[in-house]
Scaffold this motif. Sequence first.
Motif, PDB file in Angstrom:
ATOM      1  N   SER A 188      47.821  68.438  70.746  1.00  0.00           N
ATOM      2  CA  SER A 188      49.234  68.030  70.558  1.00  0.00           C
ATOM      3  C   SER A 188      50.452  68.619  70.875  1.00  0.00           C
ATOM      4  O   SER A 188      51.462  68.353  71.576  1.00  0.00           O
ATOM      5  N   ASN A 189      50.085  69.984  70.616  1.00  0.00           N
ATOM      6  CA  ASN A 189      51.496  71.071  71.127  1.00  0.00           C
ATOM      7  C   ASN A 189      50.916  72.309  71.980  1.00  0.00           C
ATOM      8  O   ASN A 189      51.500  73.010  72.086  1.00  0.00           O
ATOM      9  N   TRP A 190      49.684  72.403  72.102  1.00  0.00           N
ATOM     10  CA  TRP A 190      48.794  73.488  72.975  1.00  0.00           C
ATOM     11  C   TRP A 190      48.935  74.801  72.153  1.00  0.00           C
ATOM     12  O   TRP A 190      49.101  76.076  72.876  1.00  0.00           O
ATOM     13  N   LYS A 191      49.149  74.768  70.802  1.00  0.00           N
ATOM     14  CA  LYS A 191      49.020  75.837  70.027  1.00  0.00           C
ATOM     15  C   LYS A 191      47.681  76.284  69.799  1.00  0.00           C
ATOM     16  O   LYS A 191      47.169  76.073  68.506  1.00  0.00           O
ATOM     17  N   PHE A 192      46.666  76.288  70.779  1.00  0.00           N
ATOM     18  CA  PHE A 192      45.327  76.780  70.333  1.00  0.00           C
ATOM     19  C   PHE A 192      45.087  77.983  69.449  1.00  0.00           C
ATOM     20  O   PHE A 192      44.152  78.129  68.796  1.00  0.00           O
ATOM     21  N   PHE A 193      46.033  79.059  69.897  1.00  0.00           N
ATOM     22  CA  PHE A 193      45.623  80.207  69.347  1.00  0.00           C
ATOM     23  C   PHE A 193      45.791  80.134  67.668  1.00  0.00           C
ATOM     24  O   PHE A 193      44.957  80.708  67.168  1.00  0.00           O
ATOM     25  N   GLU A 194      47.011  79.665  67.353  1.00  0.00           N
ATOM     26  CA  GLU A 194      47.240  79.540  65.925  1.00  0.00           C
ATOM     27  C   GLU A 194      46.072  78.590  65.468  1.00  0.00           C
ATOM     28  O   GLU A 194      45.688  78.850  64.125  1.00  0.00           O
ATOM     29  N   ALA A 195      45.665  77.618  65.891  1.00  0.00           N
ATOM     30  CA  ALA A 195      44.614  76.715  65.415  1.00  0.00           C
ATOM     31  C   ALA A 195      43.305  77.580  65.172  1.00  0.00           C
ATOM     32  O   ALA A 195      42.692  77.425  64.273  1.00  0.00           O
ATOM     33  N   TYR A 196      43.027  78.162  66.237  1.00  0.00           N
ATOM     34  CA  TYR A 196      41.801  78.989  66.317  1.00  0.00           C
ATOM     35  C   TYR A 196      41.931  79.886  65.077  1.00  0.00           C
ATOM     36  O   TYR A 196      40.769  80.354  64.483  1.00  0.00           O
ATOM     37  N   ILE A 197      43.116  80.592  64.929  1.00  0.00           N
ATOM     38  CA  ILE A 197      43.078  81.702  63.609  1.00  0.00           C
ATOM     39  C   ILE A 197      42.856  80.972  62.493  1.00  0.00           C
ATOM     40  O   ILE A 197      42.251  81.558  61.580  1.00  0.00           O
ATOM     41  N   ALA A 198      43.577  79.621  62.276  1.00  0.00           N
ATOM     42  CA  ALA A 198      43.185  79.013  61.069  1.00  0.00           C
ATOM     43  C   ALA A 198      41.969  78.656  60.714  1.00  0.00           C
ATOM     44  O   ALA A 198      41.084  78.861  59.725  1.00  0.00           O
ATOM     45  N   ALA A 199      40.984  78.139  61.857  1.00  0.00           N
ATOM     46  CA  ALA A 199      39.636  78.070  61.728  1.00  0.00           C
ATOM     47  C   ALA A 199      38.745  79.513  61.510  1.00  0.00           C
ATOM     48  O   ALA A 199      37.752  79.407  60.774  1.00  0.00           O
ATOM     49  N   ALA A 200      39.309  80.470  62.298  1.00  0.00           N
ATOM     50  CA  ALA A 200      38.431  81.739  61.783  1.00  0.00           C
ATOM     51  C   ALA A 200      38.814  82.036  60.677  1.00  0.00           C
ATOM     52  O   ALA A 200      37.739  82.488  59.861  1.00  0.00           O
ATOM     53  N   ILE A 201      39.956  81.921  59.741  1.00  0.00           N
ATOM     54  CA  ILE A 201      40.093  82.162  58.385  1.00  0.00           C
ATOM     55  C   ILE A 201      39.122  81.171  57.508  1.00  0.00           C
ATOM     56  O   ILE A 201      38.392  81.839  56.336  1.00  0.00           O
ATOM     57  N   ILE A 202      39.022  80.060  57.958  1.00  0.00           N
ATOM     58  CA  ILE A 202      38.038  79.208  57.349  1.00  0.00           C
ATOM     59  C   ILE A 202      36.725  79.699  57.214  1.00  0.00           C
ATOM     60  O   ILE A 202      36.030  79.718  56.222  1.00  0.00           O
ATOM     61  N   TYR A 203      36.227  79.958  58.468  1.00  0.00           N
ATOM     62  CA  TYR A 203      34.656  80.441  58.665  1.00  0.00           C
ATOM     63  C   TYR A 203      34.591  81.684  57.950  1.00  0.00           C
ATOM     64  O   TYR A 203      33.498  81.997  57.328  1.00  0.00           O
ATOM     65  N   TRP A 204      35.428  82.480  57.959  1.00  0.00           N
ATOM     66  CA  TRP A 204      35.357  83.799  57.287  1.00  0.00           C
ATOM     67  C   TRP A 204      35.294  83.319  55.664  1.00  0.00           C
ATOM     68  O   TRP A 204      34.531  84.220  55.166  1.00  0.00           O
TER      69      TRP A 204
END
Length: 236
Positions: A194-210
């Motif tokens: 929706s806003n092309w903030k893929f880097f931030e979204a993937y950081i959030a995903a990485a934190i959850i997987y971690w």
Amino acid sequence: MRLDPSFIWTAFTLLLSAIPTTLIITAVAMGCGILIGTTVALIRIYRVPVLHQLAAAYVTFIRGTPMLTHLLLIYFGLPYLVDSLAIQLGWSFRAVSIPLIGFAYISFSITAGAYLSEVIRSGLLAVNKGQLEAAYSIGMTTKQAMKRIVFPQAFAILLPSLSNSTISMLHGTTLAFTVSVVDINAKSQIIASSNWKFFEAYIAAAIIYWGLTILIERLTAIIEKRINLYNRGGVA
């Protein structure tokens, strides 16, 4: 490009709803994988005629091909097989009725089964053969000896490898998005689109997987501690 810390938190909260899907896929794959792996391991250990060669071929093929390939083969091949059988046998069921997550369950279970068969086989072979012979000497059947003596000891031996396999499968579920299953990875892409903030979204995903990985490691440590207490004659 500027980092937006506030969106990392926003993405993190939105991704929480996808955690159950990821955990369910992991749990189903590992549960079915253990059943498949145990069966394959026993077939190979006892060298069951014909089945031994088929089991060895299965393990070799699955371990020699990528996990994504397994998923795509199941996704495109299973509907063809199901529909062909349905036509021949007069079934009303069709492949279109299979939920998309079902393809992930089947594919990841087959993949996990091949890898876990080697883990389980190594654990079973690590148990001293004298334990089995002692069980026979007191009148136990092979089934009783395996259930009461061999498998408990093998489980203690293979627990670290089983933990690593669970973590690997957790990370492997990120491939589920290729068959339109909305797991954590797919959800992060949807959120960022929706806003092309893929880097931030993937950081959030990485934190959850971690965090999920740490949780698996902690649970493994607790189980291992209880097993060690039991082996030393303490109270678990």
